[in-house]
Write a protein that holds these residues in place. Structure first.
Motif, PDB file in Angstrom:
ATOM      1  N   GLU A 112       0.845  -1.199   0.000  1.00 16.09           N
ATOM      2  CA  GLU A 112       0.000   0.000   0.000  1.00 16.09           C
ATOM      3  C   GLU A 112       0.882   1.252   0.000  1.00 16.09           C
ATOM      4  OE1 GLU A 112      -3.255   0.004  -0.304  1.00 16.09           O
ATOM      5  OE2 GLU A 112      -3.432  -2.189  -0.249  1.00 16.09           O
ATOM      6  N   LEU A 113       0.755   2.062  -1.031  1.00 15.73           N
ATOM      7  CA  LEU A 113       1.583   3.259  -1.174  1.00 15.73           C
ATOM      8  C   LEU A 113       0.746   4.494  -0.876  1.00 15.73           C
ATOM      9  CD1 LEU A 113       3.424   2.336  -4.500  1.00 15.73           C
ATOM     10  CD2 LEU A 113       4.199   1.948  -2.141  1.00 15.73           C
ATOM     11  N   PRO A 114       1.002   5.187   0.234  1.00 13.59           N
ATOM     12  CA  PRO A 114       0.193   6.355   0.589  1.00 13.59           C
ATOM     13  C   PRO A 114       0.438   7.514  -0.362  1.00 13.59           C
ATOM     14  CG  PRO A 114       2.066   6.157   2.076  1.00 13.59           C
ATOM     15  CD  PRO A 114       2.081   4.922   1.212  1.00 13.59           C
ATOM     16  N   ASN A 115      -0.620   8.231  -0.670  1.00 17.95           N
ATOM     17  CA  ASN A 115      -0.533   9.371  -1.584  1.00 17.95           C
ATOM     18  C   ASN A 115      -1.495  10.462  -1.117  1.00 17.95           C
ATOM     19  OD1 ASN A 115       1.327   9.173  -3.922  1.00 17.95           O
ATOM     20  ND2 ASN A 115      -0.290  10.343  -4.915  1.00 17.95           N
ATOM     21  N   TYR A 116      -1.352  10.882   0.118  1.00 20.06           N
ATOM     22  CA  TYR A 116      -2.211  11.895   0.723  1.00 20.06           C
ATOM     23  C   TYR A 116      -1.396  12.624   1.784  1.00 20.06           C
ATOM     24  CZ  TYR A 116      -2.493   8.251   4.295  1.00 20.06           C
ATOM     25  OH  TYR A 116      -2.171   7.293   5.223  1.00 20.06           O
ATOM     26  N   GLN A 117      -1.921  13.763   2.254  1.00 22.45           N
ATOM     27  CA  GLN A 117      -1.228  14.581   3.248  1.00 22.45           C
ATOM     28  C   GLN A 117       0.230  14.779   2.824  1.00 22.45           C
ATOM     29  OE1 GLN A 117      -2.111  12.566   6.996  1.00 22.45           O
ATOM     30  NE2 GLN A 117      -3.923  13.812   7.280  1.00 22.45           N
ATOM     31  N   VAL A 118       1.193  14.350   3.633  1.00 25.50           N
ATOM     32  CA  VAL A 118       2.606  14.583   3.320  1.00 25.50           C
ATOM     33  C   VAL A 118       3.197  13.485   2.455  1.00 25.50           C
ATOM     34  CG1 VAL A 118       2.910  15.855   5.458  1.00 25.50           C
ATOM     35  CG2 VAL A 118       3.456  13.421   5.409  1.00 25.50           C
ATOM     36  N   PHE A 119       2.421  12.456   2.137  1.00 23.85           N
ATOM     37  CA  PHE A 119       2.957  11.285   1.453  1.00 23.85           C
ATOM     38  C   PHE A 119       2.759  11.388  -0.060  1.00 23.85           C
ATOM     39  CE2 PHE A 119       1.403   9.893   5.645  1.00 23.85           C
ATOM     40  CZ  PHE A 119       2.618   9.540   6.210  1.00 23.85           C
ATOM     41  N   ASP A 120       3.758  10.913  -0.799  1.00 17.66           N
ATOM     42  CA  ASP A 120       3.736  11.025  -2.252  1.00 17.66           C
ATOM     43  C   ASP A 120       4.402   9.800  -2.872  1.00 17.66           C
ATOM     44  OD1 ASP A 120       3.096  12.336  -4.582  1.00 17.66           O
ATOM     45  OD2 ASP A 120       4.842  13.649  -4.573  1.00 17.66           O
ATOM     46  N   GLU A 121       4.124   8.614  -2.311  1.00 18.81           N
ATOM     47  CA  GLU A 121       4.910   7.437  -2.680  1.00 18.81           C
ATOM     48  C   GLU A 121       4.579   6.903  -4.068  1.00 18.81           C
ATOM     49  OE1 GLU A 121       5.661   4.386   0.142  1.00 18.81           O
ATOM     50  OE2 GLU A 121       5.763   5.769   1.824  1.00 18.81           O
ATOM     51  N   LYS A 122       3.386   7.168  -4.581  1.00 19.89           N
ATOM     52  CA  LYS A 122       3.061   6.679  -5.918  1.00 19.89           C
ATOM     53  C   LYS A 122       3.854   7.409  -6.996  1.00 19.89           C
ATOM     54  CE  LYS A 122      -1.522   4.892  -4.795  1.00 19.89           C
ATOM     55  NZ  LYS A 122      -2.985   4.952  -5.052  1.00 19.89           N
ATOM     56  N   ARG A 123       4.429   8.524  -6.653  1.00 18.75           N
ATOM     57  CA  ARG A 123       5.315   9.232  -7.583  1.00 18.75           C
ATOM     58  C   ARG A 123       6.573   8.420  -7.860  1.00 18.75           C
ATOM     59  NH1 ARG A 123       6.726  14.468  -9.306  1.00 18.75           N
ATOM     60  NH2 ARG A 123       8.947  14.996  -9.177  1.00 18.75           N
ATOM     61  N   TYR A 124       6.971   7.602  -6.900  1.00 17.22           N
ATOM     62  CA  TYR A 124       8.270   6.938  -6.977  1.00 17.22           C
ATOM     63  C   TYR A 124       8.200   5.415  -7.088  1.00 17.22           C
ATOM     64  CZ  TYR A 124       9.314  11.493  -4.931  1.00 17.22           C
ATOM     65  OH  TYR A 124       9.381  12.832  -4.687  1.00 17.22           O
ATOM     66  N   PHE A 125       7.323   4.804  -6.305  1.00 18.64           N
ATOM     67  CA  PHE A 125       7.388   3.360  -6.106  1.00 18.64           C
ATOM     68  C   PHE A 125       6.308   2.611  -6.874  1.00 18.64           C
ATOM     69  CE2 PHE A 125       9.159   4.945  -1.987  1.00 18.64           C
ATOM     70  CZ  PHE A 125      10.442   4.433  -2.150  1.00 18.64           C
ATOM     71  N   THR A 126       6.611   1.369  -7.160  1.00 20.40           N
ATOM     72  CA  THR A 126       5.622   0.406  -7.636  1.00 20.40           C
ATOM     73  C   THR A 126       5.149  -0.401  -6.432  1.00 20.40           C
ATOM     74  OG1 THR A 126       6.656   0.242  -9.804  1.00 20.40           O
ATOM     75  CG2 THR A 126       5.232  -1.589  -9.124  1.00 20.40           C
ATOM     76  N   ALA A 127       3.864  -0.643  -6.355  1.00 21.84           N
ATOM     77  CA  ALA A 127       3.321  -1.398  -5.223  1.00 21.84           C
ATOM     78  C   ALA A 127       3.569  -2.889  -5.397  1.00 21.84           C
ATOM     79  CB  ALA A 127       1.826  -1.141  -5.092  1.00 21.84           C
ATOM     80  N   GLY A 128       3.956  -3.558  -4.304  1.00 22.69           N
ATOM     81  CA  GLY A 128       3.987  -5.009  -4.295  1.00 22.69           C
ATOM     82  C   GLY A 128       2.575  -5.552  -4.174  1.00 22.69           C
ATOM     83  N   SER A 129       2.441  -6.846  -4.349  1.00 18.52           N
ATOM     84  CA  SER A 129       1.101  -7.429  -4.315  1.00 18.52           C
ATOM     85  C   SER A 129       1.008  -8.706  -3.488  1.00 18.52           C
ATOM     86  CB  SER A 129       0.633  -7.741  -5.742  1.00 18.52           C
ATOM     87  OG  SER A 129       1.541  -8.629  -6.387  1.00 18.52           O
ATOM     88  N   GLU A 130       2.124  -9.188  -2.973  1.00 14.07           N
ATOM     89  CA  GLU A 130       2.132 -10.469  -2.274  1.00 14.07           C
ATOM     90  C   GLU A 130       2.545 -10.294  -0.818  1.00 14.07           C
ATOM     91  OE1 GLU A 130       1.124 -13.227  -3.661  1.00 14.07           O
ATOM     92  OE2 GLU A 130       0.827 -12.257  -5.619  1.00 14.07           O
ATOM     93  N   PRO A 131       2.014 -11.153   0.075  1.00 14.01           N
ATOM     94  CA  PRO A 131       2.514 -11.162   1.449  1.00 14.01           C
ATOM     95  C   PRO A 131       3.897 -11.804   1.495  1.00 14.01           C
ATOM     96  CG  PRO A 131       0.956 -12.941   1.149  1.00 14.01           C
ATOM     97  CD  PRO A 131       0.955 -12.151  -0.131  1.00 14.01           C
ATOM     98  N   CYS A 132       4.591 -11.607   2.592  1.00 10.66           N
ATOM     99  CA  CYS A 132       5.895 -12.243   2.796  1.00 10.66           C
ATOM    100  C   CYS A 132       5.903 -12.820   4.200  1.00 10.66           C
ATOM    101  CB  CYS A 132       7.022 -11.236   2.624  1.00 10.66           C
ATOM    102  SG  CYS A 132       8.672 -11.921   2.925  1.00 10.66           S
ATOM    103  N   VAL A 133       5.942 -14.133   4.299  1.00  7.59           N
ATOM    104  CA  VAL A 133       5.960 -14.828   5.585  1.00  7.59           C
ATOM    105  C   VAL A 133       7.132 -15.801   5.581  1.00  7.59           C
ATOM    106  CG1 VAL A 133       4.695 -16.339   7.158  1.00  7.59           C
ATOM    107  CG2 VAL A 133       3.456 -14.623   5.812  1.00  7.59           C
ATOM    108  N   LEU A 134       7.961 -15.746   6.602  1.00 10.08           N
ATOM    109  CA  LEU A 134       9.092 -16.659   6.717  1.00 10.08           C
ATOM    110  C   LEU A 134       9.199 -17.154   8.150  1.00 10.08           C
ATOM    111  CD1 LEU A 134      12.512 -14.800   6.936  1.00 10.08           C
ATOM    112  CD2 LEU A 134      10.322 -13.594   7.139  1.00 10.08           C
TER     113      LEU A 134
END
Length: 540
Positions: A112-134
């Motif tokens: 989940e890439l926040p894009n509100y208030q002070v956050f602007d992560e969709k400008r830079y990042f691609t979102a992952g889609s899978e969980p990671c459990v180890l």
């Protein structure tokens, strides 16, 4: 399993220094426990937020160099979970990596890439889609990053994938009431998914943002079992026991909670300290007027930097009262700062003489008032140039909202610690600081506020009473109420229409104001972006 919540203060862009911190903390953890799990904040290696540094071609090499160091220099017995930006298959991701025994055991991509208030992560990042459990030491551990817990999906996906314990890396900035929001939210995620959780947050100031730490651990019933202090670096252990149905955290160290005034005060102090220190300023200087705003700014500066690094300059004029001169001198003496007095009278007269022909035939107005402020700005900026001191401006959020300030005058400077502090909160913070030790003369707090740019001038000659104004600004600026909706709250129409008109008209001033610490959910800066040139008026 012993888990260390490594709440550190990173520097944006300092890949070497940030990696040094990771290696040092992990090495120390191994001296205390045999095979610790050490959890660091979001984007630790780059610092947060790196903003458009993420677009630089050299970013990938610096990240990869730091990761190679972690492989080589981290103690092999430790499980180290750390955040970083990295390109995979040509796309940039916000990642959490698990390092152990010289290898990268797992890597999670923020969903989940926040894009509100002070956050602007969709400008830079691609979102992952899978969980990671180890599996770590017999426990199924799921990873998530910051925004992933603010929506339900990623936590549920981790639980479905078999996680018993969720580790969440954060770079979560402070605003008033934020820590309780985090606690309530994570308790809900824990109960909904039958997951225990560790929440690790960074600490420190980065431009206008302050990260307040407060890392914590919770059991699956939402019970808080460990919490780190806020606004300071800290390493806090929590112990996980895995015995089937009785799995969970043992009671750990719970740092004392802060009330609202204490939290705001520490945010202002930390924000100023890190801005000054991380930008390499040896000292600060401010105009000390004898008024409440500059008095509070001076108090924050001394608490942040120490008296030896702070200079206060009183710059009197014919309208400056003797009380103001005396109160400024008293506060400087109480706090032990260098105190100078420089009259602006001859400078002002020289400017008027130079402008005589330009002003011929024109009546005196606010131009002459603004000229006083600009004389003071010139003096402070000259001291700054000569001594490399950062000029602290002293305007509060209420004044900045309605343009009750002078461009190139009292707005001149590099950092405004009160930029997001409404005037009514200024008074509350003065009384709070005085409750810790004598600091601000009582007369400064009790006197009616005045810019002292004209005879018998009072702020309320030009503005609604501050308790009314601040309520209007809270609704209009922070909650997006229209003018009519604010009037429906019982506030006089005349006050509302005047205030919102001034807010709309003064965007051009705010664009030229120095940055300052953000303490509300919407400050003037990176999370309120309005056009200067606009036909939008009257708070529709």
């Amino acid at each position: 399993m012993h888990i260390l919540m490594a709440q550190i203060n990173t520097q944006v862009g300092d890949f070497t220094g940030n990696a040094d911190q990771v290696i040092e903390v992990a090495t120390q953890a191994c001296e205390e426990q045999d095979s610790p799990v050490v959890v660091f904040p979001e984007l630790t290696l780059s610092g947060y937020p790196p903003e458009d540094l993420l677009l630089r071609p050299a970013l990938c090499k610096r990240v990869n160099d730091a990761i190679i160091r972690l492989h080589r220099e981290l103690p092999p017995q430790a499980w180290v979970i750390v955040g970083y930006p990295i390109r995979r298959e040509g796309l940039l991701y916000n990642c959490a990596g698990v390092f152990h025994d010289g290898e990268l055991k797992a890597e999670y991509r923020k969903n989940e890439l926040p894009n509100y208030q002070v956050f602007d992560e969709k400008r830079y990042f691609t979102a992952g889609s899978e969980p990671c459990v180890l599996e770590i030491q017999g426990t199924r551990v799921g990873l998530s990053i910051c925004e992933d817990i603010w929506v339900s999906g990623p936590s549920a996906a981790a639980a479905t994938a078999g996680a018993e314990l969720l580790i969440n890396l954060n770079a979560s900035p402070f605003h008033r009431g934020k820590q309780q929001e985090r606690l309530d939210l994570l308790a809900r995620r824990c109960r909904d998914n039958n997951l225990a959780a560790v929440y690790v947050n960074q600490v420190g100031g980065q431009d206008e943002l302050v990260f307040d730490g407060g890392s914590f651990a919770m059991n699956s019933d939402g019970k808080l079992v460990a919490q780190s202090p806020r606004f300071e670096t800290a390493s806090n252990w929590c112990e996980w026991t895995d015995s089937g149905s009785a799995s969970g955290f043992r009671e750990g160290v719970l740092s004392e909670a802060l009330d609202d005034m204490a939290a705001v005060w520490q945010a202002l102090v930390l924000g100023m300290r890190d801005y000054v220190n991380k930008n390499g300023f040896p000292s600060v200087v401010l105009g000390l007027s004898g008024g409440v705003d500059s008095a509070l700014t001076l108090a924050v500066a001394v608490d942040a930097l120490g008296a030896s690094r702070v200079e206060a300059v009183m710059m009197p004029f014919r309208y400056t009262s003797d009380i103001s001169i005396a109160d400024a001198a008293e506060q400087s003496a109480t706090l032990g700062v260098r105190h100078s007095v420089i009259s602006i009278e001859p400078i002002y007269e020289s400017f008027l003489a130079a402008l005589k022909d330009e002003f011929a035939g024109l009546d005196a107005d606010t131009t002459e008032e603004n000229l006083q402020a600009r004389c003071r700005g010139v003096l402070l900026m000259s001291i700054s140039n000569k001594k490399r001191s950062l000029v602290l401006t002293t305007g509060n959020k209420s004044e900045l909202a309605v343009g009750y300030s002078t461009l190139y005058g009292d707005m001149a400077g590099g950092f405004d610690v009160l930029k997001d502090v409404p005037k009514t909160l200024v008074y509350a913070l003065c009384r709070y600081r005085n409750s810790l030790s004598p600091c601000i003369p009582e007369r400064v707090i009790e006197r009616p506020p005045s810019a002292e740019l004209a005879p018998d001038q009072k702020d309320e000659d030009s503005l609604p009473p501050y308790d009314v104004l601040d309520r209007i600004l809270e609704l209009y600026v922070e909650q997006d109420f229209s003018a009519e909706a604010i009037i429906a709250e019982g506030i006089p129409r005349e006050d509302v229409e005047r205030a919102v008109r001034l807010v709309d008209l003064n965007e051009y001033k705010r664009r030229q104001a120095p940055i300052g610490v953000r303490i509300t959910q919407r400050g003037f800066g990176r999370d309120r972006r309005y056009p200067i040139t606009s036909a939008w008026r009257m708070g529709e």
